[in-house]
Design a protein around this motif. Structure first.
Motif, PDB file in Angstrom:
ATOM      1  N   ARG A 130      13.753   5.136 -12.919  1.00 15.84           N
ATOM      2  CA  ARG A 130      12.748   4.534 -13.804  1.00 15.84           C
ATOM      3  C   ARG A 130      11.334   5.009 -13.468  1.00 15.84           C
ATOM      4  NH1 ARG A 130      16.131   0.418 -13.279  1.00 15.84           N
ATOM      5  NH2 ARG A 130      14.905  -0.755 -11.757  1.00 15.84           N
ATOM      6  N   LEU A 131      11.109   5.347 -12.204  1.00 12.96           N
ATOM      7  CA  LEU A 131       9.783   5.841 -11.808  1.00 12.96           C
ATOM      8  C   LEU A 131       9.613   7.328 -12.136  1.00 12.96           C
ATOM      9  CD1 LEU A 131       9.450   4.058  -8.324  1.00 12.96           C
ATOM     10  CD2 LEU A 131       8.061   3.594 -10.355  1.00 12.96           C
ATOM     11  N   GLY A 132      10.649   7.943 -12.703  1.00  6.41           N
ATOM     12  CA  GLY A 132      10.537   9.341 -13.121  1.00  6.41           C
ATOM     13  C   GLY A 132      10.676  10.336 -11.988  1.00  6.41           C
ATOM     14  N   ALA A 136      -1.248   4.170   1.280  1.00  6.88           N
ATOM     15  CA  ALA A 136       0.057   3.741   1.774  1.00  6.88           C
ATOM     16  C   ALA A 136       1.152   4.302   0.870  1.00  6.88           C
ATOM     17  CB  ALA A 136       0.148   2.215   1.827  1.00  6.88           C
ATOM     18  N   GLY A 137       2.159   4.891   1.493  1.00  2.27           N
ATOM     19  CA  GLY A 137       3.277   5.455   0.746  1.00  2.27           C
ATOM     20  C   GLY A 137       4.545   4.654   0.994  1.00  2.27           C
ATOM     21  N   LEU A 138       5.335   4.461  -0.082  1.00  2.00           N
ATOM     22  CA  LEU A 138       6.625   3.777   0.029  1.00  2.00           C
ATOM     23  C   LEU A 138       7.729   4.829   0.002  1.00  2.00           C
ATOM     24  CD1 LEU A 138       7.864   0.646  -1.825  1.00  2.00           C
ATOM     25  CD2 LEU A 138       9.207   2.730  -1.939  1.00  2.00           C
ATOM     26  N   PHE A 139       8.598   4.796   0.987  1.00  2.00           N
ATOM     27  CA  PHE A 139       9.696   5.759   1.090  1.00  2.00           C
ATOM     28  C   PHE A 139      11.018   5.002   1.097  1.00  2.00           C
ATOM     29  CE2 PHE A 139       7.172   9.411   2.793  1.00  2.00           C
ATOM     30  CZ  PHE A 139       6.009   8.748   3.119  1.00  2.00           C
ATOM     31  N   ARG A 195       7.655  -5.268  -5.214  1.00  4.49           N
ATOM     32  CA  ARG A 195       6.558  -6.101  -4.696  1.00  4.49           C
ATOM     33  C   ARG A 195       5.523  -5.211  -3.995  1.00  4.49           C
ATOM     34  NH1 ARG A 195       2.948  -8.530  -3.699  1.00  4.49           N
ATOM     35  NH2 ARG A 195       2.574 -10.535  -2.649  1.00  4.49           N
ATOM     36  N   LEU A 196       5.998  -4.248  -3.212  1.00 10.10           N
ATOM     37  CA  LEU A 196       5.084  -3.311  -2.544  1.00 10.10           C
ATOM     38  C   LEU A 196       4.346  -2.450  -3.572  1.00 10.10           C
ATOM     39  CD1 LEU A 196       7.444  -2.135   0.357  1.00 10.10           C
ATOM     40  CD2 LEU A 196       5.295  -3.374   0.676  1.00 10.10           C
ATOM     41  N   LEU A 197       5.075  -1.992  -4.578  1.00 12.45           N
ATOM     42  CA  LEU A 197       4.486  -1.077  -5.568  1.00 12.45           C
ATOM     43  C   LEU A 197       3.482  -1.772  -6.488  1.00 12.45           C
ATOM     44  CD1 LEU A 197       7.661   1.001  -6.483  1.00 12.45           C
ATOM     45  CD2 LEU A 197       5.624   1.867  -5.303  1.00 12.45           C
ATOM     46  N   GLU A 198       3.552  -3.117  -6.542  1.00  9.02           N
ATOM     47  CA  GLU A 198       2.560  -3.853  -7.341  1.00  9.02           C
ATOM     48  C   GLU A 198       1.168  -3.700  -6.755  1.00  9.02           C
ATOM     49  OE1 GLU A 198       3.686  -7.982  -7.484  1.00  9.02           O
ATOM     50  OE2 GLU A 198       5.525  -7.469  -8.580  1.00  9.02           O
ATOM     51  N   PRO A 226      -1.961  -1.824  -5.675  1.00  8.21           N
ATOM     52  CA  PRO A 226      -2.490  -0.525  -6.110  1.00  8.21           C
ATOM     53  C   PRO A 226      -2.687   0.467  -4.958  1.00  8.21           C
ATOM     54  CG  PRO A 226      -4.184  -2.236  -6.266  1.00  8.21           C
ATOM     55  CD  PRO A 226      -2.885  -2.939  -5.964  1.00  8.21           C
ATOM     56  N   ARG A 227      -2.619  -0.009  -3.720  1.00  8.87           N
ATOM     57  CA  ARG A 227      -2.753   0.911  -2.579  1.00  8.87           C
ATOM     58  C   ARG A 227      -1.451   1.652  -2.285  1.00  8.87           C
ATOM     59  NH1 ARG A 227      -5.433  -3.839   1.016  1.00  8.87           N
ATOM     60  NH2 ARG A 227      -3.691  -4.898  -0.020  1.00  8.87           N
ATOM     61  N   VAL A 228      -0.350   1.240  -2.952  1.00  8.73           N
ATOM     62  CA  VAL A 228       0.977   1.796  -2.644  1.00  8.73           C
ATOM     63  C   VAL A 228       1.477   2.701  -3.770  1.00  8.73           C
ATOM     64  CG1 VAL A 228       3.386   1.236  -2.089  1.00  8.73           C
ATOM     65  CG2 VAL A 228       1.532  -0.280  -1.321  1.00  8.73           C
ATOM     66  N   LYS A 229       1.958   3.885  -3.406  1.00 12.04           N
ATOM     67  CA  LYS A 229       2.638   4.754  -4.368  1.00 12.04           C
ATOM     68  C   LYS A 229       3.976   5.177  -3.775  1.00 12.04           C
ATOM     69  CE  LYS A 229      -1.240   6.970  -6.819  1.00 12.04           C
ATOM     70  NZ  LYS A 229      -0.887   6.741  -8.228  1.00 12.04           N
TER      71      LYS A 229
END
Lengths: 386, 123
Positions: A20-22, A52-55, A230-233, A235-238
């Protein structure tokens, strides 16, 4: 590597979210994983270094090695540690409660079977258990080796029913403060369980594979997507794919199993001698101890170093390394472009004579000898929360 | 001026007997951020479908093939100095080289824009 050509790829609990995030998906370690999202590797890399990055690292192998009876303090810990110490050269018995150690599984010849994390739970009632996380591509073999070694003395429980999510970067702590405040007191390479969160019982570890401060959080699979969302909500997280994960770890000077380290390398050759702890050297009671202790004393023919190409051309895995006389002295084991360094970076093995920082090297790229030099690792200073 | 396309995602825009060559938008997007470009020297002979240039992203190196046989008459230093230009304007300012065609007949084997778009859609 196992042949995955005829095997359907495995998916993580976040697979639907990636789609969904492409994300651009590709096979890694037998899993269909996000390589990058719409922003691309360069932007994702730089975002992680500045925000901050989400992996999604759910493809890795989290597990628990437990005695039949938990509790019993130091004695129980020493008992379970003695089992895993049959496979690793680090002082697991001497780990403080709540500490995590990066170490390696060794074969009888001292060759590296995998690199892994081993943690000692902080709580008294969980002594006799170890939290163990191994690599994706090697986990089936690792788990059967650990289970076989433990025999009837301890049981290995795979945590396949969880999602493992990393949040990395200078703003990771601020992000986590609003979502899992109980994780914030953790310092680098410590972990604890947090019960009854909005995402179930989770295990938070302050660690990562980027050189940045951050956390890896193990959550029940059914809460994985909600936790990631929740993390992606924020704006500092991608979301960050495996492409940037690789360029981040390469700049961080960390090894990628199957490339920078494998069964043909000992910890000494891999410049990981620090994993062979003092107590274990004295006892000489780990696999391949004869060879490794001899190498620690007498040295090795070639050793892993950082390599900085002086031009703009990246030197990829497999690139031949020569000395200034044109003699072959080694090979690049990972190499690419470092967005934070803003230039090419690599790791490789060179004859021990050439391991000093600043030693000039030649890299043979498309038939031409490119100037390079031995560089100190990491390329980008680590920003861990000590 | 007519533009032709190859199945390896190069374009060649022909004016007289000189073609300007680059990689397509489709290829640039697939590659991701370009961080390094290596071009042939001016005066070099290139052969249709043989390696001509190298383009590297963060993750990997890829060869760029000559769409036609001929001699390199110009190389775009701007993309060597600033590889990101390949991503910004692949079919314009991000051109790679100009080639003086040895055999104009080689163009007939290439795709026109419509055929190339259909080819990309099938990839």
């Amino acid at each position: 590597m196992t042949d995955v050509s005829n095997t359907p790829l495995k998916t993580t609990p976040l697979h639907g979210l990636h789609t969904r995030l492409g994300a651009r998906m590709a096979e890694f370690g037998g899993y269909d994983m996000p390589i990058q999202y719409a922003d691309g590797i360069m932007t994702e890399h730089n975002w992680t270094r500045s925000h901050a990055g989400l992996f999604d690292v759910s493809h890795m192998g989290p597990s628990f090695l437990s005695l039949p009876q938990l509790g019993g303090g130091d004695q129980a810990h020493r008992k379970v540690a003695s089992i895993i110490e049959r496979l690793v050269p680090s002082d697991i018995a001497g780990l403080a409660p709540g500490k995590v150690q990066l170490t390696v599984l060794l074969d009888a010849n001292g060759g590296i079977i995998d690199d892994l994390m081993i943690g000692r739970p902080p709580r008294d009632d969980q002594q006799g258990m170890l939290y163990i996380v191994v690599n994706a591509g090697t986990k089936e073999n690792d788990f059967s080796l650990i289970a076989k070694t433990a025999g009837a003395e301890a049981e290995l429980h795979r945590a396949d029913d969880r999602a493992l999510i990393a949040i990395q970067g200078p703003e990771a702590e601020a992000v986590i403060t609003g979502i899992l405040p109980e994780a914030v007191p953790l310092t680098f390479m410590t972990f604890h369980e947090i019960k009854n969160t909005a995402f179930g019982n989770v295990i938070a570890t302050r660690c990562g594979y980027t050189g940045e401060d951050g956390f890896e959080i193990l959550v029940p699979a059914e809460h994985g997507e909600a936790f990631a969302n929740r993390l992606l909500e924020d704006p500092r997280v991608k979301p960050i794919g495996l492409g940037a994960r690789d360029s981040l770890r390469l700049e961080g000077g960390m090894c990628l199993y199957g490339h920078d380290i494998d069964i043909s390398k000992t910890p000494v050759a891999a410049s990981l001698s620090w994993m062979v702890s003092k107590a274990r050297r004295e006892r000489g009671d780990f696999p391949g101890a004869d060879r490794i202790l001899r190498e620690l004393k007498e040295g090795v023919p070639s050793r892993r170093v950082g390599i900085r190409p002086l031009g703009r051309a990246p030197a990829r895995e497999g690139t031949e390394i020569q000395n200034t006389d044109g003699e072959t002295i080694g090979v690049v084991t990972s190499g690419g472009f470092g967005p934070t360094v803003n230039g090419p970076v690599a790791q490789g093995y060179v004859d021990t004579t050439y391991t000093k920082t600043g030693t000039p090297l030649k890299l043979i790229v498309r038939g031409r000898a490119l100037e390079a030099e031995v560089a100190a690792l990491p390329f980008v200073p680590a920003k861990y929360k000590r | 001026m007519t533009t032709y396309y190859t199945s390896e995602h190069e374009w060649i825009s022909v004016d007289g007997d000189v073609g300007t060559v680059g990689i397509t938008k489709f290829a640039a997007e697939k590659l991701g951020d370009v961080v390094f470009v290596e071009l042939p020297d001016v005066g070099k002979s290139v052969k249709k479908e043989a390696d001509m240039a190298v383009v590297e992203s963060v993750k990997a190196a890829s060869d760029v093939y000559a769409p036609v046989t001929g001699e390199v008459t110009a190389a775009n230093a701007a993309i060597v100095d600033e590889p990101a230009k390949v991503n910004e304007d692949p079919e314009g300012g991000g051109w790679f080289v100009k080639i003086k065609l040895a055999d104009m007949g080689q163009l007939t084997g290439l795709m026109d824009k419509a055929a190339y778009e259909a080819f990309c859609a099938s990839q």
